[in-house]
Scaffold this motif. Sequence first.
Motif, short mmCIF file in Angstrom:
data_model
loop_
_atom_site.label_atom_id
_atom_site.label_comp_id
_atom_site.label_asym_id
_atom_site.label_seq_id
_atom_site.Cartn_x
_atom_site.Cartn_y
_atom_site.Cartn_z
N UNK A 55 0.86 -1.25 -0.13
CA UNK A 55 0.06 0.05 -0.03
C UNK A 55 1.06 1.21 -0.10
N UNK A 56 0.61 2.27 -0.79
CA UNK A 56 1.36 3.54 -0.97
C UNK A 56 0.39 4.81 -0.96
N UNK A 57 1.08 5.77 -0.51
CA UNK A 57 0.44 7.06 -0.73
C UNK A 57 0.02 7.47 -2.14
N UNK A 58 -1.14 8.01 -2.13
CA UNK A 58 -1.28 8.42 -3.61
C UNK A 58 -1.70 10.10 -3.74
N UNK A 59 -1.66 10.83 -2.57
CA UNK A 59 -1.87 12.14 -2.71
C UNK A 59 -0.57 13.05 -1.96
N UNK A 60 -0.08 14.15 -2.42
CA UNK A 60 1.01 14.50 -1.74
C UNK A 60 0.55 15.53 -0.50
N UNK A 61 1.40 15.76 0.25
CA UNK A 61 1.44 16.81 1.42
C UNK A 61 0.06 16.40 2.14
N UNK A 62 -0.37 15.15 2.60
CA UNK A 62 -1.47 14.88 3.30
C UNK A 62 -1.09 15.47 4.83
N UNK A 63 -1.98 16.31 5.51
CA UNK A 63 -1.60 16.98 6.86
C UNK A 63 -2.32 16.05 7.78
N UNK A 64 -1.52 15.78 9.18
CA UNK A 64 -2.08 15.31 10.16
C UNK A 64 -3.04 16.27 11.00
N UNK A 65 -2.79 17.75 10.78
CA UNK A 65 -3.72 18.28 11.36
C UNK A 65 -5.04 18.41 10.78
N UNK A 66 -5.16 18.00 9.51
CA UNK A 66 -6.42 18.21 8.84
C UNK A 66 -7.27 16.94 9.00
N UNK A 67 -6.49 15.72 8.82
CA UNK A 67 -7.14 14.32 9.24
C UNK A 67 -6.03 13.40 9.65
N UNK A 68 -6.17 12.84 10.59
CA UNK A 68 -5.33 11.87 10.98
C UNK A 68 -5.34 10.45 10.70
N UNK A 69 -6.66 9.92 10.79
CA UNK A 69 -6.92 8.30 10.38
C UNK A 69 -7.48 8.23 9.17
N UNK A 70 -7.20 7.24 8.65
CA UNK A 70 -7.82 6.73 7.31
C UNK A 70 -8.03 5.15 7.67
N UNK A 71 -9.10 4.82 6.82
CA UNK A 71 -9.40 3.19 6.90
C UNK A 71 -9.44 2.77 5.29
N UNK A 72 -8.69 1.78 5.08
CA UNK A 72 -8.52 1.23 3.83
C UNK A 72 -8.69 -0.12 3.69
#
Length: 812
Positions: A216-233
Amino acid sequence: MRMYHCLPLVIWTCMLHTVDNSPLQAKDNSHLLKTIVNLTKDDGKMLHRTKRGWMWNQFFLLEEYTGTDTQYVGKLHTDQDKGDGNLKYILTGDGAGNLFVIDENTGDIHAAKKLDREEKSLYILRAKAIDRKTGRQVEPESEFIIKIHDINDNEPKFTKDLYTASVPEMSGVGTSVIQVTATDADDANYGNSAKVVYSILQGQPYFSVDPESGIIKTALPDMSRENREQYQVVIQAKDMGGQMGGLSGTTTVNITLTDVNNNPPRFPQSTYQFNSLESAPLGTHLGRIKANDPDTGENAELEYSISEGEGSDMFEVITDKDTQEGIITVKQNLDFEKKMLYTLRVDASNTHPDPRFLHLGPFKDTAMVKISVEDVDEPPVFSKRSYLMEVDEDVKEGSIIGQVTAYDPDVMNNIIKYSVDRHTDMDRVFSIHSENGSIFTLKPLDRESSPWHNITITATEIIFVSDNPKQSSQIPVFIRILDINDHAPEFAMYYETFVCENAKSGQLIQTISVMDKDDPPRGHKFFFEPVPEFPLNPNFTIVDNKDNTAGIITRKDGYSRTKMNTYLLPVLIFDNDYPIQSSTGTLTIRVCACDNQGNMQSCNAEALMLAAGLSTGALIAILLCVIILLSKLCISQSSPPEGLLHCQALSLIMLFAALKRQRKKEPLIISKDDVRDNIVTYNDEGGGEEDTQAFDIGTLRNPEAREDSKLRRDVMPDTIFQIRRTVPLWENIDVQDFIHRRLKENDSDPSAPPYDSLATYAYEGNDSVANSLSSLESLTADCNQDYDYLSDWGPRFKKLADMYGGDDSDRE
């Protein structure tokens, strides 16, 4: 269908190749492919070769067969089978009889149950053909394999139902997060049943997954923890290469964005206002300021500082690591008359900046802090925040141990009076001079009982003309009592020391250690010596181990309980502090009987004496001493001369009873004419209520338990024969062997009588000090003594009258 028609031929060819190349079958090739040569010397005919061998048609089965009939496996056939039913086919090996059955007449093999390749992928069986009439095996036993073909009946399964992963925020596109893995139980070498392809069902457009590796890899650049911290894939794994009709499985991956230091701290306001009394002690907290940082952990750690300039020498800021706040404190004494307002520049900066984000600006912020000084009537101020004083415990009463000082910070500069807070000195051990603050002792000090004294000193202003109330302040004074060597060392515990009777010279029998209530700064060092009155002890030696312990060593071989059962060994112990303290400890050393390993068995000297017996002279001497003591005791408690007469009579009775016990026993054999059958007395008894081993076979086994030097008890020898030492017996000797050896010893004994008699084995239980109660032996005792006169001696002798003055029937 064409494939299945060609399959038997291919398999048959492969099996023949396998048989020919198998090491196990090499020696049987002459039986498998046998060439029969019919050649005679006369006819000279051509050679004829007859080929015999097995034949079969099918060796592969599909798993999970769901048909109503049994699944046909194949057919066993030999060229010896003429079809007349004379041959019988037998099948053995994996699953023969329950999974695979064979028609013994035709050789047809069927699968009786549904098979699962994932449980077992191949079966090895052996077949043979037997002539029904002769029971002879017409062909060598042959081995073949039935292989189970796979079908796609297992879906991919992930190694975990739930994965947890993390990736730093602001990561670039394509940063690896985690790899998920799914496995398929189907055969990976047969078709695409086990070929798994990964796809993402939930988590786009933030993440992607590699279809082959499952990374699994990141698909968007510069994801900010302060905006959103948790993701479910949600990831799907599908077999058959992802084609239609394939089976699939899913798993969930919880991904957390971890923090990086990409946010500088910021003060919520530019100016802060605090007030302070001019009498504020040093270190007083005036207020707190805090800069906000949206980062977490060490990325949000801040450090506060005051910039150079006004007030930087009067105040300081301390960083609270728990709350990430800056605490403004007083650094130097304030004076309202000199300066009433201070303006400070306080900086807040990150302690762990990230170089990747320095382009966003400086990672610090500045705020203005204004401090107003207020004029108040302040209480006295001590020169220190607390006092620590040390004093020797042997200081004399009234000695000064220290001094405290305080002053009035106001302009009036009033006089200060000192006092001791008696709530902190209930025993009135200390006092203070009210004018100069000198602290002195009122009672003797003892470090061992109270090593520390914590008292509180109060300083109070003396105001002559003022409307203000008296101001006072308190200060803690910690008084440490220093140790003086005023206690002598002593034994650390009570030692129960014993020495074995069979001890050898130079043996260690006890290690002693000591304790001392004192606590010297260099640690304890003790020395051990004999007392000067007895510098050389003939029995034991004191050896100083130089480690604050000493050993007690024997100085001779063997100790006797009958001669002395207890030794007193005084030990002189002294320390190395000043002044030197010493004491004498006395060890009580008992002489005990021990086994061969040195384990104590018995230390009871009285039992030993009774078992060995006392001579008549020794017993008379002891009883004379007892008579004298009893006479004195009776005279002191009774009125003479009656008391003296009673005591003397009692003493004579005790002497008479003791002498009666010493009466020699008559020989067991009375008649000289009777030289054959004799009655022998058995005067060996058990150990009474305390004897729990009276019939322990270990007593017979123990060679040390018997008395080898004891003379024969069935004769009255005229002379004393030389003591004969018997051969020692081992501990684990058999009882029967033991009896035989004792019989042999008695047969070879030169002191044995020239007639048959029974030798007694005087083994009895432990702890018995009573003489024999034999009814035969009691015939020789004097039972005709009249003790009726004891009843006339008064109530003091009633107990003796009851014991000795009973009826004849009682005595019998």
